[in-house]
Design a protein around this motif. Structure first.
Motif, PDB file in Angstrom:
ATOM      1  N   UNK A  13       0.779  -1.119   0.015  1.00 38.32           N
ATOM      2  CA  UNK A  13       0.004  -0.012  -0.117  1.00 38.32           C
ATOM      3  C   UNK A  13       1.041   1.277   0.049  1.00 38.32           C
ATOM      4  N   UNK A  14       0.346   2.227  -0.420  1.00 33.86           N
ATOM      5  CA  UNK A  14       1.085   3.452  -0.284  1.00 33.86           C
ATOM      6  C   UNK A  14       0.253   4.418   0.639  1.00 33.86           C
ATOM      7  N   UNK A  37      -7.252  -3.169   7.630  1.00 33.41           N
ATOM      8  CA  UNK A  37      -8.044  -3.085   6.291  1.00 33.41           C
ATOM      9  C   UNK A  37      -8.173  -4.293   5.413  1.00 33.41           C
ATOM     10  N   UNK A  38      -6.825  -4.679   5.287  1.00 27.63           N
ATOM     11  CA  UNK A  38      -6.434  -5.946   4.459  1.00 27.63           C
ATOM     12  C   UNK A  38      -6.984  -7.069   4.991  1.00 27.63           C
ATOM     13  N   UNK A  39      -6.961  -7.340   6.182  1.00 25.54           N
ATOM     14  CA  UNK A  39      -7.479  -8.541   6.917  1.00 25.54           C
ATOM     15  C   UNK A  39      -9.175  -8.504   6.632  1.00 25.54           C
ATOM     16  N   UNK A  45     -14.153 -11.729   1.614  1.00 28.25           N
ATOM     17  CA  UNK A  45     -14.107 -12.407   0.148  1.00 28.25           C
ATOM     18  C   UNK A  45     -14.045 -14.066   0.659  1.00 28.25           C
ATOM     19  N   UNK A  46     -13.703 -14.063   1.855  1.00 30.04           N
ATOM     20  CA  UNK A  46     -13.431 -15.395   2.531  1.00 30.04           C
ATOM     21  C   UNK A  46     -12.210 -16.126   2.310  1.00 30.04           C
ATOM     22  N   UNK A  47     -11.183 -14.922   2.111  1.00 33.83           N
ATOM     23  CA  UNK A  47      -9.731 -15.737   1.867  1.00 33.83           C
ATOM     24  C   UNK A  47      -8.621 -15.456   2.877  1.00 33.83           C
ATOM     25  N   UNK A  78     -11.300 -10.834  16.758  1.00 32.89           N
ATOM     26  CA  UNK A  78     -12.730 -10.388  16.806  1.00 32.89           C
ATOM     27  C   UNK A  78     -13.005  -9.319  15.599  1.00 32.89           C
ATOM     28  N   UNK A  79     -14.455  -9.106  15.300  1.00 27.79           N
ATOM     29  CA  UNK A  79     -14.689  -8.283  14.334  1.00 27.79           C
ATOM     30  C   UNK A  79     -14.349  -6.942  14.520  1.00 27.79           C
ATOM     31  N   UNK A  80     -13.437  -6.182  13.681  1.00 25.57           N
ATOM     32  CA  UNK A  80     -12.933  -5.111  13.748  1.00 25.57           C
ATOM     33  C   UNK A  80     -14.147  -3.930  14.301  1.00 25.57           C
TER      34      UNK A  80
END
Length: 136
Positions: A13-14, A37-39, A45-47, A78-80
């Motif tokens: 990321x920049x 954000x990446x997680x 998308x389940x990946x 946990x959910x963010x």
């Protein structure tokens, strides 16, 4: 910012900062924000996985990956939310202070969370995770 694993770089990321100076703490907080954000995007998308595929393992000649995200964020899944982000920033600060990862600024090690980074002269920030060897 890019990630490098076993000598193979990948775009991450920049980050553009408005001010000409920031602290190491600010930089780490931005990295935590990007990791979260990446997680979250991968979860949608389940990946999201912490482990690597057999193909990745073979491509990297058997190098074991200890995720910088794991070192910075800990094991909590946990959910963010806003409180979660604040907790993860504290976890990352503690991990830095405990030497679980290092921040290199143009190949010079950052020593303190409150160290000021002059963005007009520092061109590269590297987050470095050292992985202990097994059996020795």
């Amino acid at each position: 910012m890019n990630d490098e694993f076993c000598g193979i770089a990948s775009d991450f990321a920049r980050i553009d900062f408005v001010r000409p100076t920031i602290t190491v703490r600010d930089l780490i907080h931005q990295r935590v924000r990007l990791e979260l954000a990446r997680i979250e995007a991968q979860r949608k998308i389940g990946s999201y996985t912490v482990t690597r595929t057999a193909e990745e393992e073979q491509r990297n000649a058997g190098c074991r990956r200890s995720s910088l995200a794991e070192a910075m964020l800990g094991d909590e899944c946990a959910a963010p939310d806003a409180a979660y982000g604040q907790r993860q920033r504290r976890v990352a600060e503690q991990a830095f202070e405990q030497g679980r990862f290092y921040v290199l600024l143009d190949n010079r090690q950052a020593e303190d969370l409150d160290q000021v980074i002059d963005l007009t002269s520092v061109r590269q920030a590297t987050f470095l995770l050292l992985t202990p060897l097994r059996g020795g």
